[in-house]
Structure formats: structure tokens, C-alpha cells
Design an enzyme around this catalytic site. Structure first.
Site, PDB file in Angstrom:
ATOM      1  N   LYS A 117       0.840  -1.199   0.000  1.00 20.85           N
ATOM      2  CA  LYS A 117       0.000   0.000   0.000  1.00 20.85           C
ATOM      3  C   LYS A 117       0.875   1.249   0.000  1.00 20.85           C
ATOM      4  CE  LYS A 117      -0.414  -0.083   5.049  1.00 20.85           C
ATOM      5  NZ  LYS A 117      -1.333  -0.122   6.209  1.00 20.85           N
TER       6      LYS A 117
ATOM      7  N   ARG B  58     -10.428   0.079  15.092  1.00 18.50           N
ATOM      8  CA  ARG B  58     -10.281   0.886  13.879  1.00 18.50           C
ATOM      9  C   ARG B  58     -11.143   0.300  12.775  1.00 18.50           C
ATOM     10  NH1 ARG B  58      -4.261   1.536  11.418  1.00 18.50           N
ATOM     11  NH2 ARG B  58      -4.686  -0.651  10.924  1.00 18.50           N
TER      12      ARG B  58
ATOM     13  N   TYR C  41      14.997  30.984   6.850  1.00 17.40           N
ATOM     14  CA  TYR C  41      13.766  31.745   7.097  1.00 17.40           C
ATOM     15  C   TYR C  41      13.639  32.150   8.556  1.00 17.40           C
ATOM     16  CZ  TYR C  41      11.700  31.046   2.475  1.00 17.40           C
ATOM     17  OH  TYR C  41      11.433  31.087   1.134  1.00 17.40           O
TER      18      TYR C  41
ATOM     19  N   MET D 147      11.094  24.884   1.313  1.00 16.78           N
ATOM     20  CA  MET D 147      10.375  24.094   0.311  1.00 16.78           C
ATOM     21  C   MET D 147      11.306  23.287  -0.591  1.00 16.78           C
ATOM     22  SD  MET D 147       7.583  25.319  -2.533  1.00 16.78           S
ATOM     23  CE  MET D 147       6.410  25.866  -1.296  1.00 16.78           C
TER      24      MET D 147
END
Length: 372
Positions: A38, A136, A257, A313
Site C-alpha cells: 500500500k 479501527r 527563514y 520548500m
């Protein structure tokens, strides 16, 4: 080093993937070893991963979604394929053309699949999921006993009885023994139906029976199924990013940043062409407020180097002051996963787990498959 077509190189060793499957198969006590592919085979690519596993001898695959199952079928024409996330209303017919099997985990899903089988005039196979503690997906144990006596089972073919372990990687956790006991009781009510309980960690847990089929997942891709002990699996993934610039900064200069990292003395910095847009976690950022907490690292010229400032990014800044100047230059590669920097450690340094590291691997990488 050769030209890069993207910002970073992701090398995937399909031979190591196959070897890991063989290792788990050999530890499964004679049970069939299925592969969980998966999430795009945990980020590695469903088609090449499934094909390599099938070539090694794997015959059964588990995915989360029907779309993933179709991709496995394209790669493995003869495989048995189960969809873990159940049966959505009205989706029954979509399983039929490619011979895909749903994992049924609620009375409603069982009713819908049985009605579809009656309409087709065929007892089509499906797995039955029992909830032994995850809360679940799956039938509660009491409902499972009710189902075992329900004539609705004559309408479809129960091909597998399965449950999902909560904490098999923690061998001291008593929940595993409770789950095994509950599953064993339910299994006794479904005589003749093959059973499956063990995941990657369960395969290596002495208290978890292999039954008829085990479901290998994270460990196939190099993750450690035995935290706190040596990893019995081989590394499958290597991630390298090119150094696009080197610079010197003075004591007290702010970096990245918002200026969250400050140079303590003269430092030499390397900027890598990779960032959170590539799936590398921003949580691995290193800032002055961390109080010395070790976060992101990469390996340059054989030396571990800490991140400096925030992961942005498309770029990550490394502090390479401790690397000899003549040992690193623009265009060299830094290793972000590989050598002794494992996916589990990368996850821990970002405050997450290796599973998330793998499944977040981005599409911008220059992906290179070897060994398959």
C-alpha cells in the site's frame, strides 16, 4: 558524480527488497509470506516493487485502495490481491474484473458482498477482518462469533480470517498476548478458513503464531521491525542531494527563514537541493530554540553534519564546518538516508516514524532502481 536531472537522487535497491522478503519468509514458520504494498509500496513504487517481490516468490499482496490493487494486478497477473480498507457502498462490481478480494470488516460490508455474490451466482472470495483491539476496522469479537453461525457465509467464500496487531514491536506489551488469545478463539469458530495475524514485527515475535499467512510490510523496505535491537533487514532506500552552494558565515549571523539559527563562531554552510516539497519533513529543522536537541543531519564526505535553520520548500542548509575544506565542493552529494543514517533514525530526528519518512518520499527525485 554525473549530472542530476532533479534536485536529489533516490536509489531503490529491488534486490535488497527481495532479500528482505526472503528473510521474513524464512522466519515465518512455514506460513505463506504476503507483501503489503500500500501507499505506493511505502513510497518505492508499486509496479517495480510488486514485480520484484513476485519474481522472488511472493504470491499474495495487500493494498489499502482498489486503485492500488489494479496497479498490482498490472504488474502481477497471477497474484492474489486483498484491499484492506474495506468495501465502500456500491463498489462491489469494481472488484470483479481484476479478481480482487475485499477485506470485509463490518456487518454492512458482509451483507453487501453476499448480496453481490448472490446476484452474480458465484461464491466470490473475500477476507474477514476481526478487531482484536485496534478499534479501527474489523468485526468485534462478539460479532465474529455471530457471523460464524450465520447462513450468510454460504453466499460468499471466506478466503482468509485476519486481524491486526496493535503493538507487536513492543515485546513487553501484554496487548499482543490478549490479541492472540482472542483471535485463537475466533479462529476456532471458522474451521477450514486460512488465518493471518502477524505483521512485520509479529513475524519476529515469539508469541505470535504464523498461522497460514503473514503480512510483511515496513520491514520489507528496510525498516527495523525490532526497535531497540539490531535491524535484521537490509537497507533498500538511499537518498542523496546535491550541494548547490558553499559559503562561510561569521559569528552571530542568522541563517534561513526568520533567522531561527545563529552561527556560533565562524561556520561553513552547504545548501542542498531538497526540501519539504520533496517529502523531507520540515520538523527536522534545527533552530536556536531547540536547546541542543539533535534534529536533521546529513552525511558529507563520511561525516555527519547538522542542519542549520529551517527546512524550506526546496532547500536545506547544512553546517559542514567540521568537514575538511578540500573534502567537499559544489556538486558533491550529501546523504540524507543511507550509510548509517537509517530511515528509522531520520524519522526519530524529525519526531515521527520511519513509515512516514518512506511514504512521504516525493516525486521530484531522480529515481534509480537497481538490483531488480
Amino acid at each position: 558524480m554525473g549530472a542530476l536531472s532533479g534536485g536529489a537522487i533516490l536509489t531503490i535497491d529491488l534486490g535488497a527488497l527481495a532479500d528482505n522478503w526472503r528473510t521474513l519468509r524464512d522466519r515465518s514458520g512455514g506460513a505463506e509470506c504476503a507483501a503489503v504494498v500500500k501507499a505506493d509500496a511505502y513510497g518505492l513504487g508499486i509496479e517495480p516493487a510488486a514485480a520484484a517481490l513476485a519474481a522472488a516468490g511472493c504470491r499474495t499482496f495487500f493494498v489499502a485502495h482498489l486503485s492500488e490493487a489494479r496497479r498490482v494486478r498490472h504488474a502481477c497477473a497471477d497474484a492474489t490481491i486483498y484491499v484492506l480498507n474495506g468495501l465502500l457502498p456500491g463498489s462491489e462490481g469494481a472488484f470483479l474484473p481484476d479478481g480482487i478480494r475485499p477485506v470485509l470488516g463490518s456487518p454492512e460490508e458482509i451483507v453487501d458482498w453476499a448480496a453481490f455474490c448472490r446476484a452474480q451466482g458465484k461464491r466470490l472470495p473475500a477476507a474477514i477482518h476481526i478487531d482484536t483491539g485496534m478499534n479501527r476496522l474489523g468485526l468485534p469479537v462478539a460479532d465474529a462469533f455471530d457471523l460464524a453461525a450465520d447462513p450468510i457465509l454460504a453466499d460468499f467464500k471466506p478466503a482468509l480470517l485476519m486481524s491486526h496487531l496493535v503493538a507487536a514491536e513492543d515485546t513487553a506489551n501484554p496487548v499482543t498476548a490478549r490479541q492472540v488469545a482472542d483471535f485463537e478463539r475466533v479462529r476456532g469458530a471458522f474451521l477450514g478458513v486460512p488465518a493471518s495475524l502477524a505483521n512485520s514485527s509479529g513475524i519476529l515475535h515469539d508469541g505470535v503464531p504464523g498461522y497460514d499467512l503473514v503480512r510483511a510490510g515496513f520491514a520489507l523496505y528496510g525498516g527495523n521491525p525490532t526497535p531497540g535491537r539490531d535491524n535484521p533487514m537490509g537497507p533498500v532506500v538511499r537518498l542523496e542531494a546535491g550541494i548547490v552552494q558553499l559559503r562561510d558565515v561569521s559569528d552571530g549571523e542568522a541563517v534561513g527563514y526568520n533567522g531561527t539559527w545563529t552561527a556560533r563562531g565562524p561556520r561553513r554552510l552547504a545548501t542542498l537541493s531538497i526540501g519539504y516539497a520533496d517529502g523531507y519533513s520540515r520538523a527536522a529543522s534545527v533552530t536556536d530554540s531547540d536547546g541542543g536537541t539533535p534534529r536533521g543531519q546529513a552525511i558529507v564526505a563520511g561525516r555527519r553534519c547538522p542542519f542549520a535553520g529551517r527546512v524550506s520548500m526546496d532547500l536545506i542548509i547544512l553546517d559542514v564546518t567540521d568537514v575538511p575544506r578540500d573534502a567537499v565542493k559544489r556538486g558533491d552529494r550529501a546523504v540524507l538516508i543511507g550509510d548509517d543514517l537509517t530511515i528509522d533514525e531520520v524519522g526519530a530526528r524529525a519526531g515521527t516514524i520511519g513509515y512516514e519518512v518512506l511514504t512521504s518520499l516525493g516525486k521530484r527525485y531522480d529515481r534509480r532502481y537497481v538490483g531488480g
